[in-house]
Design a protein around this motif. Structure first.
Motif, PDB file in Angstrom:
ATOM      1  N   ASP A  79      -2.901  -4.791   1.440  1.00 19.66           N
ATOM      2  CA  ASP A  79      -4.351  -4.360   0.892  1.00 19.66           C
ATOM      3  C   ASP A  79      -5.195  -3.929   2.011  1.00 19.66           C
ATOM      4  O   ASP A  79      -5.592  -2.732   1.952  1.00 19.66           O
ATOM      5  N   VAL A  80      -4.910  -4.511   3.052  1.00 21.86           N
ATOM      6  CA  VAL A  80      -5.717  -4.316   4.571  1.00 21.86           C
ATOM      7  C   VAL A  80      -5.174  -2.783   4.775  1.00 21.86           C
ATOM      8  O   VAL A  80      -5.898  -1.824   5.431  1.00 21.86           O
ATOM      9  N   LEU A  81      -3.815  -2.652   4.994  1.00 20.85           N
ATOM     10  CA  LEU A  81      -3.204  -1.758   5.452  1.00 20.85           C
ATOM     11  C   LEU A  81      -3.419  -0.436   4.671  1.00 20.85           C
ATOM     12  O   LEU A  81      -3.362   0.720   4.859  1.00 20.85           O
ATOM     13  N   GLU A  96      -6.907   4.357   0.502  1.00 24.56           N
ATOM     14  CA  GLU A  96      -7.866   4.388  -0.447  1.00 24.56           C
ATOM     15  C   GLU A  96      -9.051   5.119   0.008  1.00 24.56           C
ATOM     16  O   GLU A  96      -9.718   6.110  -0.724  1.00 24.56           O
ATOM     17  N   ASP A  97      -9.471   5.204   1.074  1.00 22.66           N
ATOM     18  CA  ASP A  97     -10.745   6.020   1.638  1.00 22.66           C
ATOM     19  C   ASP A  97     -10.136   7.442   1.618  1.00 22.66           C
ATOM     20  O   ASP A  97     -11.118   8.292   1.179  1.00 22.66           O
ATOM     21  N   LEU A  98      -9.178   7.755   1.699  1.00 20.45           N
ATOM     22  CA  LEU A  98      -8.555   9.218   1.771  1.00 20.45           C
ATOM     23  C   LEU A  98      -8.320   9.710   0.387  1.00 20.45           C
ATOM     24  O   LEU A  98      -8.641  10.816  -0.106  1.00 20.45           O
ATOM     25  N   ALA A 143      -4.165  10.930  -2.859  1.00 22.62           N
ATOM     26  CA  ALA A 143      -3.477  10.246  -1.621  1.00 22.62           C
ATOM     27  C   ALA A 143      -2.883   8.824  -2.083  1.00 22.62           C
ATOM     28  O   ALA A 143      -3.503   8.217  -3.136  1.00 22.62           O
ATOM     29  N   SER A 144      -1.705   8.444  -1.896  1.00 25.33           N
ATOM     30  CA  SER A 144      -1.261   7.245  -2.282  1.00 25.33           C
ATOM     31  C   SER A 144       0.045   6.990  -1.561  1.00 25.33           C
ATOM     32  O   SER A 144       0.664   7.867  -0.968  1.00 25.33           O
ATOM     33  N   LEU A 145       0.302   5.847  -1.719  1.00 24.71           N
ATOM     34  CA  LEU A 145       1.527   4.990  -1.016  1.00 24.71           C
ATOM     35  C   LEU A 145       2.646   4.945  -2.095  1.00 24.71           C
ATOM     36  O   LEU A 145       2.560   4.747  -3.215  1.00 24.71           O
ATOM     37  N   ASN A 146       3.778   5.550  -1.706  1.00 26.05           N
ATOM     38  CA  ASN A 146       4.980   5.514  -2.618  1.00 26.05           C
ATOM     39  C   ASN A 146       6.229   4.896  -2.085  1.00 26.05           C
ATOM     40  O   ASN A 146       6.620   4.871  -1.105  1.00 26.05           O
ATOM     41  N   TYR A 147       6.852   4.253  -2.895  1.00 34.40           N
ATOM     42  CA  TYR A 147       8.373   3.688  -2.583  1.00 34.40           C
ATOM     43  C   TYR A 147       9.473   4.592  -3.372  1.00 34.40           C
ATOM     44  O   TYR A 147       9.481   5.105  -4.527  1.00 34.40           O
ATOM     45  N   ASP A 148      10.418   4.999  -2.433  1.00 33.90           N
ATOM     46  CA  ASP A 148      11.601   5.934  -2.969  1.00 33.90           C
ATOM     47  C   ASP A 148      12.692   5.380  -3.520  1.00 33.90           C
ATOM     48  O   ASP A 148      13.766   5.877  -3.562  1.00 33.90           O
ATOM     49  N   THR A 149      12.815   3.877  -3.425  1.00 33.81           N
ATOM     50  CA  THR A 149      13.917   3.255  -4.105  1.00 33.81           C
ATOM     51  C   THR A 149      13.347   2.248  -5.018  1.00 33.81           C
ATOM     52  O   THR A 149      12.195   1.738  -5.083  1.00 33.81           O
ATOM     53  N   ILE A 173      -8.361  -0.315  15.116  1.00 32.28           N
ATOM     54  CA  ILE A 173      -8.382   1.356  15.549  1.00 32.28           C
ATOM     55  C   ILE A 173      -7.555   1.856  14.346  1.00 32.28           C
ATOM     56  O   ILE A 173      -7.550   3.208  14.277  1.00 32.28           O
ATOM     57  N   PHE A 174      -6.581   1.434  13.620  1.00 35.63           N
ATOM     58  CA  PHE A 174      -5.421   2.152  13.024  1.00 35.63           C
ATOM     59  C   PHE A 174      -6.181   2.962  11.931  1.00 35.63           C
ATOM     60  O   PHE A 174      -5.628   4.145  11.598  1.00 35.63           O
ATOM     61  N   PRO A 175      -6.973   2.394  11.280  1.00 36.08           N
ATOM     62  CA  PRO A 175      -7.505   3.269  10.098  1.00 36.08           C
ATOM     63  C   PRO A 175      -8.412   4.542  10.544  1.00 36.08           C
ATOM     64  O   PRO A 175      -8.211   5.658   9.856  1.00 36.08           O
ATOM     65  N   ARG A 176      -8.931   4.638  11.738  1.00 35.92           N
ATOM     66  CA  ARG A 176      -9.173   5.823  12.601  1.00 35.92           C
ATOM     67  C   ARG A 176      -8.055   6.841  12.753  1.00 35.92           C
ATOM     68  O   ARG A 176      -8.444   7.987  12.440  1.00 35.92           O
ATOM     69  N   MET A 177      -6.944   6.336  13.211  1.00 37.12           N
ATOM     70  CA  MET A 177      -5.741   7.222  13.421  1.00 37.12           C
ATOM     71  C   MET A 177      -5.335   7.862  12.117  1.00 37.12           C
ATOM     72  O   MET A 177      -5.065   8.971  12.152  1.00 37.12           O
ATOM     73  N   VAL A 178      -5.155   6.940  11.147  1.00 37.07           N
ATOM     74  CA  VAL A 178      -4.468   7.413   9.792  1.00 37.07           C
ATOM     75  C   VAL A 178      -5.398   8.533   9.323  1.00 37.07           C
ATOM     76  O   VAL A 178      -5.086   9.454   8.835  1.00 37.07           O
ATOM     77  N   GLY A 179      -7.055   8.041   9.145  1.00 38.82           N
ATOM     78  CA  GLY A 179      -7.975   8.884   8.909  1.00 38.82           C
ATOM     79  C   GLY A 179      -8.047  10.257   9.494  1.00 38.82           C
ATOM     80  O   GLY A 179      -7.920  11.531   9.130  1.00 38.82           O
TER      81      GLY A 179
END
Length: 265
Positions: free
Chosen positions: A53-55, A60-62, A68-74, A139-145
């Motif tokens: 949820d943190v990751l 979710e902001d995007l 935008a979403s996270l997906n699983y390919d298997t 800092i990782f949320p800023r990098m992702v954004g």
């Protein structure tokens, strides 16, 4: 003295340990470390959803401005990701135990002074590593954004979940290791491999490398984010250089006193 140097009938140096005792000691401490790792992995698996949820926060902001979403390919992708998070969390959570067990295993072969130095390096490295990892999480949320924001608002951002988690873990580990590097510099100085004079001569190169690293791990549009990483790392480098200088002066003073007492040495 190692077990290989012990011969039948020879006097055994106090503290020497036969190879069989070394193996039993390694098995006992390895079992404790493995037990702590298992407990950490279980806790990481139980709280894996909270970690995810943190990751997922930057995604979710995007998603407020685009698809935008996270997906699983298997089919097993979600389970595999949870196991990966559990393993990563387990190593971090169990680190105090396996670090202590590792130190306790090698401590009998060290002198009293070496034990003090090893304990000092460990006592400094562990909190710095934790602080660096925490900084990476900040800092990782800023990098992702920033990186996902390079695409058009008309595009969809569909991220592969395992790849995304690997990306975040690399950022966290990179910042954690970066914060520990000053301790490594001091350790190399204490071992006589790197002198304070050499570090002082290379300070411009080191500051440039710190700036480049800060720019890479904080690819935000504002310069403030880069300075938020570069300034703490530069201060840590300055502190390491100061410690190395004090150590070299003490060594030079002891060497000079020994030479005055014994000019032939």
């Amino acid at each position: 003295m190692t077990a290989a140097s012990v011969t039948p009938g020879a006097a055994v140096t106090p503290g020497a340990m036969p190879i069989s005792d070394h193996l039993r000691e390694a098995r006992r401490r390895g079992t404790r470390a493995a037990g702590a790792l298992i407990v950490g992995v279980v806790l990481g698996f139980v709280f894996g959803d909270q970690v995810l949820d943190v990751l997922r926060g930057p995604i979710e902001d995007l998603a407020r401005s685009r698809d935008a979403s996270l997906n699983y390919d298997t089919v097993t992708g979600a389970f595999d990701l949870k196991v990966k998070i559990a393993m990563f969390s387990g190593v971090i959570l169990a680190s105090p135990v396996w670090l202590v067990e590792l130190f306790a295993f090698v401590a009998p072969g060290l002198t009293r002074r070496e034990k003090k130095q090893a304990f000092g390096f460990s006592a400094a490295a562990v909190p710095l590593f934790v602080a660096g990892c925490a900084f990476g999480f900040l800092i990782f949320p800023r990098m992702v954004g920033m990186l996902t924001g390079l695409s058009s608002d008309q595009d969809s951002t569909i991220l592969n979940a395992p790849y995304y988690v690997d990306f975040v873990m690399k950022i966290v580990l990179a910042t954690g290791i970066a914060f520990v590097l000053p301790v490594l510099m001091v350790m190399l100085n204490f071992l006589g491999i790197v002198s304070a004079q050499k570090l002082r001569r290379s300070w411009r190169v080191i500051v440039v490398l710190i700036t480049l690293f800060s720019a890479l791990v904080t690819p935000a549009a504002d310069v403030l984010s880069m300075f938020l990483v570069a300034v703490p790392m530069s201060l840590l480098f300055g502190a390491a250089l100061l410690v190395a200088q004090v150590h070299d002066r003490r060594v030079a003073r002891r060497t000079g006193e020994a030479h005055r007492l014994d000019p032939t040495s």
